[in-house]
Design a protein around this motif. Structure first.
Motif, PDB file in Angstrom:
ATOM      1  N   LEU A 568      53.237 -46.516  34.583  1.00 27.54           N
ATOM      2  CA  LEU A 568      51.682 -46.596  35.162  1.00 27.54           C
ATOM      3  C   LEU A 568      51.072 -47.699  35.338  1.00 27.54           C
ATOM      4  CD1 LEU A 568      50.487 -43.650  33.034  1.00 27.54           C
ATOM      5  CD2 LEU A 568      50.870 -43.582  35.583  1.00 27.54           C
ATOM      6  N   THR A 569      51.521 -48.726  34.511  1.00 23.21           N
ATOM      7  CA  THR A 569      50.605 -49.982  34.557  1.00 23.21           C
ATOM      8  C   THR A 569      51.568 -50.909  35.558  1.00 23.21           C
ATOM      9  OG1 THR A 569      52.116 -50.944  32.560  1.00 23.21           O
ATOM     10  CG2 THR A 569      50.002 -49.820  32.355  1.00 23.21           C
ATOM     11  N   GLY A 570      52.733 -50.654  35.852  1.00 26.94           N
ATOM     12  CA  GLY A 570      53.674 -51.610  36.802  1.00 26.94           C
ATOM     13  C   GLY A 570      53.957 -52.883  36.184  1.00 26.94           C
ATOM     14  N   SER A 571      54.150 -52.850  34.729  1.00 25.97           N
ATOM     15  CA  SER A 571      54.183 -54.044  33.938  1.00 25.97           C
ATOM     16  C   SER A 571      55.156 -53.789  32.878  1.00 25.97           C
ATOM     17  CB  SER A 571      53.004 -54.592  33.597  1.00 25.97           C
ATOM     18  OG  SER A 571      53.066 -55.876  32.626  1.00 25.97           O
ATOM     19  N   LYS A 572      55.962 -54.869  32.437  1.00 27.30           N
ATOM     20  CA  LYS A 572      56.946 -54.451  31.276  1.00 27.30           C
ATOM     21  C   LYS A 572      55.969 -54.990  29.883  1.00 27.30           C
ATOM     22  CE  LYS A 572      60.105 -57.627  32.583  1.00 27.30           C
ATOM     23  NZ  LYS A 572      61.436 -58.625  32.341  1.00 27.30           N
ATOM     24  N   ILE A 573      56.620 -54.378  28.988  1.00 28.28           N
ATOM     25  CA  ILE A 573      55.974 -54.368  27.531  1.00 28.28           C
ATOM     26  C   ILE A 573      55.968 -56.011  26.991  1.00 28.28           C
ATOM     27  CG2 ILE A 573      55.915 -53.405  25.224  1.00 28.28           C
ATOM     28  CD1 ILE A 573      56.595 -50.718  26.545  1.00 28.28           C
ATOM     29  N   LYS A 574      54.936 -56.474  26.375  1.00 30.33           N
ATOM     30  CA  LYS A 574      55.081 -57.646  26.113  1.00 30.33           C
ATOM     31  C   LYS A 574      55.188 -57.927  24.444  1.00 30.33           C
ATOM     32  CE  LYS A 574      52.122 -61.793  25.949  1.00 30.33           C
ATOM     33  NZ  LYS A 574      50.715 -62.592  26.275  1.00 30.33           N
ATOM     34  N   ALA A 575      54.482 -56.771  23.912  1.00 29.94           N
ATOM     35  CA  ALA A 575      54.386 -56.749  22.175  1.00 29.94           C
ATOM     36  C   ALA A 575      53.869 -55.405  21.819  1.00 29.94           C
ATOM     37  CB  ALA A 575      53.658 -57.946  21.908  1.00 29.94           C
ATOM     38  N   SER A 593      51.215 -44.451  15.314  1.00 30.16           N
ATOM     39  CA  SER A 593      50.332 -44.785  16.652  1.00 30.16           C
ATOM     40  C   SER A 593      50.776 -46.197  16.830  1.00 30.16           C
ATOM     41  CB  SER A 593      48.960 -45.058  16.168  1.00 30.16           C
ATOM     42  OG  SER A 593      48.373 -43.786  16.005  1.00 30.16           O
ATOM     43  N   ILE A 594      51.547 -46.364  18.068  1.00 30.21           N
ATOM     44  CA  ILE A 594      51.779 -47.751  18.442  1.00 30.21           C
ATOM     45  C   ILE A 594      50.928 -48.260  19.449  1.00 30.21           C
ATOM     46  CG2 ILE A 594      53.915 -48.942  19.540  1.00 30.21           C
ATOM     47  CD1 ILE A 594      55.536 -46.149  19.123  1.00 30.21           C
ATOM     48  N   LEU A 595      50.569 -49.592  19.200  1.00 27.83           N
ATOM     49  CA  LEU A 595      49.496 -50.484  20.328  1.00 27.83           C
ATOM     50  C   LEU A 595      50.763 -51.249  21.205  1.00 27.83           C
ATOM     51  CD1 LEU A 595      46.817 -51.650  17.719  1.00 27.83           C
ATOM     52  CD2 LEU A 595      46.830 -49.707  18.944  1.00 27.83           C
ATOM     53  N   VAL A 596      50.328 -51.302  22.434  1.00 25.00           N
ATOM     54  CA  VAL A 596      51.307 -51.696  23.342  1.00 25.00           C
ATOM     55  C   VAL A 596      50.173 -52.782  24.117  1.00 25.00           C
ATOM     56  CG1 VAL A 596      52.830 -51.543  24.981  1.00 25.00           C
ATOM     57  CG2 VAL A 596      52.573 -49.650  23.434  1.00 25.00           C
ATOM     58  N   LYS A 597      50.865 -54.178  24.191  1.00 27.20           N
ATOM     59  CA  LYS A 597      50.392 -55.046  24.953  1.00 27.20           C
ATOM     60  C   LYS A 597      51.245 -55.272  26.230  1.00 27.20           C
ATOM     61  CE  LYS A 597      48.130 -58.017  21.544  1.00 27.20           C
ATOM     62  NZ  LYS A 597      48.281 -59.487  20.818  1.00 27.20           N
ATOM     63  N   LEU A 598      50.912 -55.246  27.505  1.00 27.16           N
ATOM     64  CA  LEU A 598      51.890 -55.405  28.692  1.00 27.16           C
ATOM     65  C   LEU A 598      51.610 -56.688  29.330  1.00 27.16           C
ATOM     66  CD1 LEU A 598      50.508 -51.853  28.833  1.00 27.16           C
ATOM     67  CD2 LEU A 598      52.958 -52.440  29.957  1.00 27.16           C
ATOM     68  N   GLU A 599      52.518 -57.302  29.942  1.00 24.29           N
ATOM     69  CA  GLU A 599      52.490 -58.599  30.714  1.00 24.29           C
ATOM     70  C   GLU A 599      51.484 -58.673  31.758  1.00 24.29           C
ATOM     71  OE1 GLU A 599      56.316 -59.394  32.198  1.00 24.29           O
ATOM     72  OE2 GLU A 599      57.186 -59.368  30.461  1.00 24.29           O
ATOM     73  N   ASN A 600      50.891 -57.713  32.264  1.00 29.93           N
ATOM     74  CA  ASN A 600      49.878 -57.930  33.338  1.00 29.93           C
ATOM     75  C   ASN A 600      48.389 -57.602  32.344  1.00 29.93           C
ATOM     76  OD1 ASN A 600      49.549 -55.403  32.808  1.00 29.93           O
ATOM     77  ND2 ASN A 600      49.699 -54.705  34.910  1.00 29.93           N
ATOM     78  N   GLY A 601      48.185 -57.745  31.375  1.00 31.64           N
ATOM     79  CA  GLY A 601      47.101 -57.569  30.603  1.00 31.64           C
ATOM     80  C   GLY A 601      46.645 -56.184  30.161  1.00 31.64           C
ATOM     81  N   ASN A 683      63.848 -53.134  28.675  1.00 32.12           N
ATOM     82  CA  ASN A 683      62.558 -53.520  28.030  1.00 32.12           C
ATOM     83  C   ASN A 683      62.045 -52.167  27.360  1.00 32.12           C
ATOM     84  OD1 ASN A 683      59.200 -53.316  28.698  1.00 32.12           O
ATOM     85  ND2 ASN A 683      59.820 -55.145  28.029  1.00 32.12           N
ATOM     86  N   VAL A 684      62.049 -51.362  27.720  1.00 30.47           N
ATOM     87  CA  VAL A 684      61.487 -50.108  26.962  1.00 30.47           C
ATOM     88  C   VAL A 684      62.352 -49.766  25.747  1.00 30.47           C
ATOM     89  CG1 VAL A 684      61.330 -47.495  26.902  1.00 30.47           C
ATOM     90  CG2 VAL A 684      60.265 -49.101  28.869  1.00 30.47           C
ATOM     91  N   THR A 685      63.757 -49.768  25.886  1.00 36.29           N
ATOM     92  CA  THR A 685      64.709 -49.628  24.679  1.00 36.29           C
ATOM     93  C   THR A 685      64.223 -50.790  23.635  1.00 36.29           C
ATOM     94  OG1 THR A 685      66.413 -48.736  26.208  1.00 36.29           O
ATOM     95  CG2 THR A 685      66.878 -49.489  23.980  1.00 36.29           C
TER      96      THR A 685
END
Length: 704
Positions: A568-575, A593-601, A683-685
């Motif tokens: 959906l974000t079109g971006s890989k997971i950063k942290a 619960s998992i908080l996710v930061k993506l490379e595009n903000g 990246n997802v793995t």
């Protein structure tokens, strides 16, 4: 090979052709010479299969509630399809097997080829059995006698629980096969044994073994009879081996017991217990579990981890050995219990009238010259190479209820289906027009016709199977997860880099019309995504929780939503940063619960919960961006807020499986199945591994 199967849908019992199993680590492959028909248990299964749907439902009210909850959450038609798919799965019959070892798996040291053994194997020409469920047969015992080993251990476990001492009076209610063996072992233990049954022939056999036996239909009240034969003290213990729906038996057991007497249930009866009957005498009651300690414990049965003898003296295997010892020494006479010996091909002489049978023990005799064939032809068909040829590996719930139904109506050409036991794979091959059923994965990899290998096995098998398929130049689809740890993932990356095959993980939710509609509206702008999975509780002893087998539910299932956020974000997971419920969160990763930061903000939250109501929607998605909000409810309904030109999308339950697989078939003809960029799969793995690491460390973890 030939194997006896029971259909829960039609009620038919058949002698089916299925591929013979391959020997596995920690197991032995046995060629069967004899097996014993447990008439009580197998009669119950056959009669259940012949019952109508309404009758089946009445017998399983707990399952009815599960069905109703599923209807509320997913709708009527998907639930009906699931129920019928379950009923179509054939059930292998039998659990009292004798034969000779013809192959020994890695890690097995106590057995060698040629050993004569007894096991809980099924009515099949060849069975593959874990070493802790196999026992050596002494030379002086015939195969017919050894066939009583496992069923005898059921009665022996009931005896061990009641803890009889020499001179005590023990009553055995129900003198069927298990009851007769139980009573005779009690006599060998120095007990005074009283038994009763409604069959005069069984009463006479019991009397010949030194048991005080009677038929209540002949005017003997069970409680009065026992009291008169114990000087009105009552029985020290009662073992119930009968099978009946009535509550009268448990009441009789209580009333014939002395004060502080013991009652153990081995059979199946009504259990509407009167508190007063148990309270006044301080009676103890216990249900016996099958063959003994170790039963239904995967560590013991499947992994071969034995319980230390000084702490658990009698395991199920040691119970097997005890029964064999009693037969060898003549303390347990079983020859006279054999009603008939029937060749396997004439199995219907036993099962055709099993509901009316008066037999005590029927023995099936096998052809000792049979040769194991690990692959059979189910459907003769011509395959077109230009369309791509598929091998399906795994015949479990996902293949049966999701993958194959999604491929129905497409031009998918499935040449092989691989299953560990051969039974489920063959049933699915018959239903879905698959050419070959096999238990040999290497045979599939060596088949030059096969372009695509689709892997749907247990999670711990994924990585090795993916690597082997890539190394053979095959395209690979693997149902999530790709791997369970970083070491496995590194090996997969190496195989991918060095070979021409492409790779796809079953992240089907990308392909749902609901997901695609949301992405088309939101576009590539930064967004906040909240994904919630009301996953439902799974018992802690189920394999998905075992980190070495299932990888846990975050790696094994929550990865779907990590991928969905990437899409959906079109971006890989950063942290990622994960927190879980409870005082010991590392033991409760299915409430996290998992908080996710993506490379595009962009940011995301994955809520994976197992403590919600099953009647509530299983999956929910919320997307916030550009003053727009979209919500998706269980892949049935998507609603837009602030979305000009769009308000609502409603479909039947559609998680994208059909679209995913039809697209794979289209791309396979072009020479690839990589519908998701390879770097996103990796990246997802890695993000799923990082989530577990984050929970352990209590901090954000970068995905590198």
């Amino acid at each position: 090979m030939k194997q006896i199967l029971q259909s829960f849908k039609t009620g038919n019992t058949e002698l089916a052709d299925v591929p013979a199993p391959k020997v596995k680590r920690g197991q032995v492959l046995i060629q069967t010479t004899r097996s014993l028909v447990s008439l009580g248990t197998e009669r119950m299964l056959v009669e259940f299969g012949k019952a109508s749907l309404i009758q089946k439902a009445r017998q399983q009210p707990d399952k009815v509630k599960m069905v109703l909850d599923k209807i509320k959450a997913e709708g009527l038609m998907p639930t009906i399809e699931t129920v019928f798919n379950k009923l179509e799965q054939p059930l292998p019959l039998g659990y009292c097997n004798v034969g000779k070892v013809i192959a020994v798996g890695e890690g097995v040291s106590n057995f060698k080829i040629g050993d004569r053994v007894a096991s809980n194997g099924q009515h099949a020409e060849f069975v593959c059995i874990p070493q802790n469920l196999v026992a050596h047969v002494p030379d002086s015992i015939t195969d017919e006698e050894a066939a009583f080993t496992v069923i005898g251990s059921i009665g022996l476990q009931g005896i061990r629980l009641i803890k009889p001492t020499m001179g005590e009076t023990i009553v055995v209610i129900g003198l069927g096969l298990i009851g007769l063996m139980t009573a005779e072992m009690l006599v060998a233990n120095g007990c005074k044994v009283i038994g009763y049954d409604l069959d005069d022939a069984k009463i006479e056999i019991a009397k010949s073994k030194g048991i005080i036996a009677f038929n209540p239909l002949k005017g003997n009240d069970p409680v009065k009879f026992v009291l008169e034969n114990t000087k009105h003290i009552g029985a020290d213990g009662v073992i119930i081996t009968a099978s009946a729906k009535t509550n009268d038996i448990i009441s009789q057991a209580a009333n014939m017991s002395r004060k502080r007497g013991r009652i153990v249930l081995v059979g199946v009866i009504g259990l509407d217990i009167s508190r007063a009957e148990f309270y006044e005498k301080e009676l103890s009651f216990q249900v016996s579990c099958s063959y003994g300690p170790g039963r239904y414990d995967d560590d013991y049965e499947q992994k071969g981890i034995d319980y230390p003898l000084p702490f658990v003296r009698w395991t199920e295997k040691r119970n097997f050995e005890t029964v064999l010892q009693l037969i060898e020494t003549g303390k347990l006479q079983v020859k006279e219990l054999v009603s008939d010996v029937t060749p396997l091909e004439e199995f219907d002489k036993i099962y055709g009238n099993i509901g009316q049978s008066k037999s005590i023990a029927s023995i099936i005799k096998y052809n000792e010259n049979s040769v194991p064939d690990h692959s059979i032809t189910v459907n003769k068909k011509t395959l077109e190479a230009n369309k791509g040829v598929i091998a399906l590996v795994g015949a479990g719930n996902f293949a049966k209820m999701t993958l194959l139904p999604a491929l129905k109506g497409t031009d998918a050409q499935i040449k092989h289906i691989v299953s560990s036991g051969g039974v489920n794979g063959t049933a699915l091959a018959e239903k879905h027009n698959i050419a070959q059923s096999t238990t040999d994965y290497d045979l599939v990899l060596d088949d030059e016709d096969v372009n695509l290998v689709m892997i749907t096995t247990r999670h711990n098998l994924h990585a090795n199977m993916v690597i082997k398929a890539l190394n053979k130049g095959k395209h690979v689809f693997v149902e999530k997860p790709l791997a369970l740890n970083a070491e496995e993932l590194e090996s997969i990356e190496e195989a991918y880099k060095n070979n021409k095959g492409t790779l796809m993980i079953g992240f089907n939710r990308r392909f749902s019309p609901h997901t695609q509609k949301i992405k088309s509206i939101i576009g590539d702008a930064p967004m906040n995504v909240i994904a919630t999975m009301n996953a439902g509780a799974i018992p802690s002893n189920v394999w998905v929780h075992d980190m070495a087998v299932g990888g846990g539910r975050i790696i094994g299932e929550a990865c779907h939503y990590l991928d969905l956020i990437v899409y959906l974000t079109g971006s890989k997971i950063k942290a990622v940063c994960m927190n879980a419920l409870g005082e010991n969160p590392e033991e409760n990763t299915d409430n996290a619960s998992i908080l996710v930061k993506l490379e595009n903000g962009s940011t995301g939250v994955v809520n994976y919960f197992a403590n919600g109501a099953k009647s509530y929607s299983k999956e929910r998605l919320e997307v916030y961006s550009q003053e727009k909000t979209l919500t998706m409810d269980n892949f049935i309904k998507t609603t837009g807020y602030g979305t000009k030109g769009f308000s609502k999308l409603k479909t039947k339950l559609d998680k994208g499986h059909k679209n995913q697989f039809s697209t794979i078939l289209t791309e396979l003809k072009k020479g690839s199945v990589e519908l998701i960029p390879y770097n996103e799969l990796i990246n997802v793995t890695k993000a799923s591994f990082a989530a577990i690491e984050s929970l352990k460390e209590g901090q954000w973890v970068e995905v590198k």
